[in-house]
Design an enzyme around this catalytic site. Structure first.
Site, PDB file in Angstrom:
ATOM      1  N   ARG A   1     -36.982 -28.521 -64.361  1.00 31.13           N
ATOM      2  CA  ARG A   1     -37.840 -29.339 -65.519  1.00 31.13           C
ATOM      3  C   ARG A   1     -37.393 -30.752 -65.198  1.00 31.13           C
ATOM      4  NH1 ARG A   1     -38.526 -25.376 -69.437  1.00 31.13           N
ATOM      5  NH2 ARG A   1     -39.404 -26.041 -71.388  1.00 31.13           N
TER       6      ARG A   1
ATOM      7  N   ARG B   1     -48.441 -19.371 -81.686  1.00 32.93           N
ATOM      8  CA  ARG B   1     -47.619 -18.578 -80.894  1.00 32.93           C
ATOM      9  C   ARG B   1     -46.827 -17.685 -81.713  1.00 32.93           C
ATOM     10  NH1 ARG B   1     -44.888 -20.457 -75.347  1.00 32.93           N
ATOM     11  NH2 ARG B   1     -43.521 -21.753 -76.706  1.00 32.93           N
TER      12      ARG B   1
ATOM     13  N   ARG C   1     -41.728 -32.155 -77.283  1.00 31.75           N
ATOM     14  CA  ARG C   1     -41.693 -31.509 -76.072  1.00 31.75           C
ATOM     15  C   ARG C   1     -42.558 -31.836 -75.162  1.00 31.75           C
ATOM     16  NH1 ARG C   1     -42.297 -25.681 -78.261  1.00 31.75           N
ATOM     17  NH2 ARG C   1     -42.078 -24.768 -75.965  1.00 31.75           N
TER      18      ARG C   1
ATOM     19  N   LYS D   1     -47.382 -20.731 -69.156  1.00 34.18           N
ATOM     20  CA  LYS D   1     -46.256 -20.473 -67.861  1.00 34.18           C
ATOM     21  C   LYS D   1     -45.703 -19.017 -68.074  1.00 34.18           C
ATOM     22  CE  LYS D   1     -43.166 -23.713 -68.352  1.00 34.18           C
ATOM     23  NZ  LYS D   1     -43.868 -24.204 -69.486  1.00 34.18           N
TER      24      LYS D   1
HETATM   25  P1  AMP Z   1     -39.030 -22.897 -72.701  1.00 30.38           P
HETATM   26  O1  AMP Z   1     -39.032 -21.599 -73.231  1.00 30.38           O
HETATM   27  O2  AMP Z   1     -39.077 -23.021 -71.269  1.00 30.38           O
HETATM   28  O3  AMP Z   1     -40.277 -23.829 -73.493  1.00 30.38           O
HETATM   29  O4  AMP Z   1     -37.631 -23.752 -73.032  1.00 30.38           O
HETATM   30  C1  AMP Z   1     -37.168 -23.873 -74.355  1.00 30.38           C
HETATM   31  C2  AMP Z   1     -36.058 -24.854 -74.357  1.00 30.38           C
HETATM   32  O5  AMP Z   1     -34.902 -24.636 -73.312  1.00 30.38           O
HETATM   33  C3  AMP Z   1     -36.662 -26.211 -73.810  1.00 30.38           C
HETATM   34  O6  AMP Z   1     -37.210 -27.105 -74.866  1.00 30.38           O
HETATM   35  C4  AMP Z   1     -35.226 -26.938 -73.409  1.00 30.38           C
HETATM   36  O7  AMP Z   1     -34.545 -27.235 -74.542  1.00 30.38           O
HETATM   37  C5  AMP Z   1     -34.499 -25.466 -72.976  1.00 30.38           C
HETATM   38  N1  AMP Z   1     -34.563 -25.442 -71.214  1.00 30.38           N
HETATM   39  C6  AMP Z   1     -35.343 -24.269 -70.769  1.00 30.38           C
HETATM   40  N2  AMP Z   1     -35.373 -24.586 -69.463  1.00 30.38           N
HETATM   41  C7  AMP Z   1     -34.788 -25.645 -69.036  1.00 30.38           C
HETATM   42  C8  AMP Z   1     -34.669 -26.489 -67.841  1.00 30.38           C
HETATM   43  N3  AMP Z   1     -34.829 -26.147 -66.735  1.00 30.38           N
HETATM   44  N4  AMP Z   1     -34.039 -27.737 -68.202  1.00 30.38           N
HETATM   45  C9  AMP Z   1     -33.534 -28.220 -69.480  1.00 30.38           C
HETATM   46  N5  AMP Z   1     -33.845 -27.560 -70.654  1.00 30.38           N
HETATM   47  C10 AMP Z   1     -34.272 -26.138 -70.302  1.00 30.38           C
END
Ligand code: AMP
Length: 216
Positions: free
Chosen positions: A88, A122, A166, A13
């Site tokens: 999400r 990563r 996750r 993404k």
């Molecule tokens: P990411 O970088 O998108 O993988 O996000 C890292 C972490 O941020 C996730 O595992 C969640 O803990 C939090 N997070 C990011 N975006 C959201 C969202 N839209 N809703 C809830 N938690 C989020």
């Protein structure tokens, strides 16, 4: 153009959103990046979400919607946006639908085995957030960001145990969003089951599909 990029953690993404955004002239907005900034700056929000993020769980919807609404106040979203990592949950998608329309939802489909290999290898730049991979997208100099020279680190939530959590959170809470947006006719599926495909090979496929999108 108003876009959402959906996909499991490690589906690419962030990698694709950061490349598509300049190509179509809109900002890429990663809620994960915004939260990581809060953690780094130890803000009130940062303190609230630290343990949730480190365990791989989702931040509560109210907190997410607060930062999203705030971000949408900036001028640069007038031409559109790419949200990466948001929404999400169904609740977030429904709330978002009350604030703005969406032209398309790019759904990145990647087999779980590839995701696990990719996430454990990563690395991200501590300074500018650029993404690298010690197996497939190596930096020119080991441990150093090509763009800004910052130190490359492994995210705390990129360890195998947290990755499995996750992925489970994704299946339970985020996958229903695909049905939600598919029913609205907004989904563009991008299947990437070749572990050796570089972002440069996949990117034209995404841009080609976006050519046919009508903006609202
Ligand atoms: P990411 O970088 O998108 O993988 O996000 C890292 C972490 O941020 C996730 O595992 C969640 O803990 C939090 N997070 C990011 N975006 C959201 C969202 N839209 N809703 C809830 N938690 C989020």
């Amino acid at each position: 153009m108003k876009l959402i990029f959906l996909g499991a953690p490690g589906s690419g993404k962030g990698t694709y959103a950061t490349r598509v955004a300049p190509a179509i002239g809109v900002p890429q907005i990663s809620t994960g990046d915004i939260f990581r900034e809060h953690l780094k700056n130890n803000t009130e929000i940062g303190k609230k979400i630290k343990s949730i993020m480190e365990s791989g769980n989702l931040v509560p919807d109210e907190v997410v919607m607060e930062i999203v609404k705030d971000r949408l106040k900036k001028d640069d979203v007038k031409k559109g946006f790419i949200f990466d990592g948001f929404p999400r949950t169904l609740e977030q998608a429904e709330e978002f639908g009350k604030i703005t329309s969406v032209d398309a939802v790019v759904n990145l489909v990647v087999p779980e085995k590839i995701i696990i290999d990719r996430l454990t290898s990563r690395r991200v730049c501590e300074k500018c957030g650029s993404i690298f991979n010690i197996m497939s997208m190596k930096p020119k100099e080991e441990g150093k960001c090509d763009k800004c020279g910052g130190k490359l680190i492994q995210r705390k939530d990129d360890t195998l145990e947290v990755i499995m959590d996750r992925l489970n959170v994704y299946k339970k809470q985020t996958q229903p969003l695909i049905d939600y947006y598919r029913k609205k006719g907004l989904i563009i599926d991008i299947v990437n089951d070749n572990p050796n495909a570089s972002p440069e090979q996949v990117l034209p496929r995404i841009l080609e599909k976006l050519k046919n999108i009508q903006t609202k």
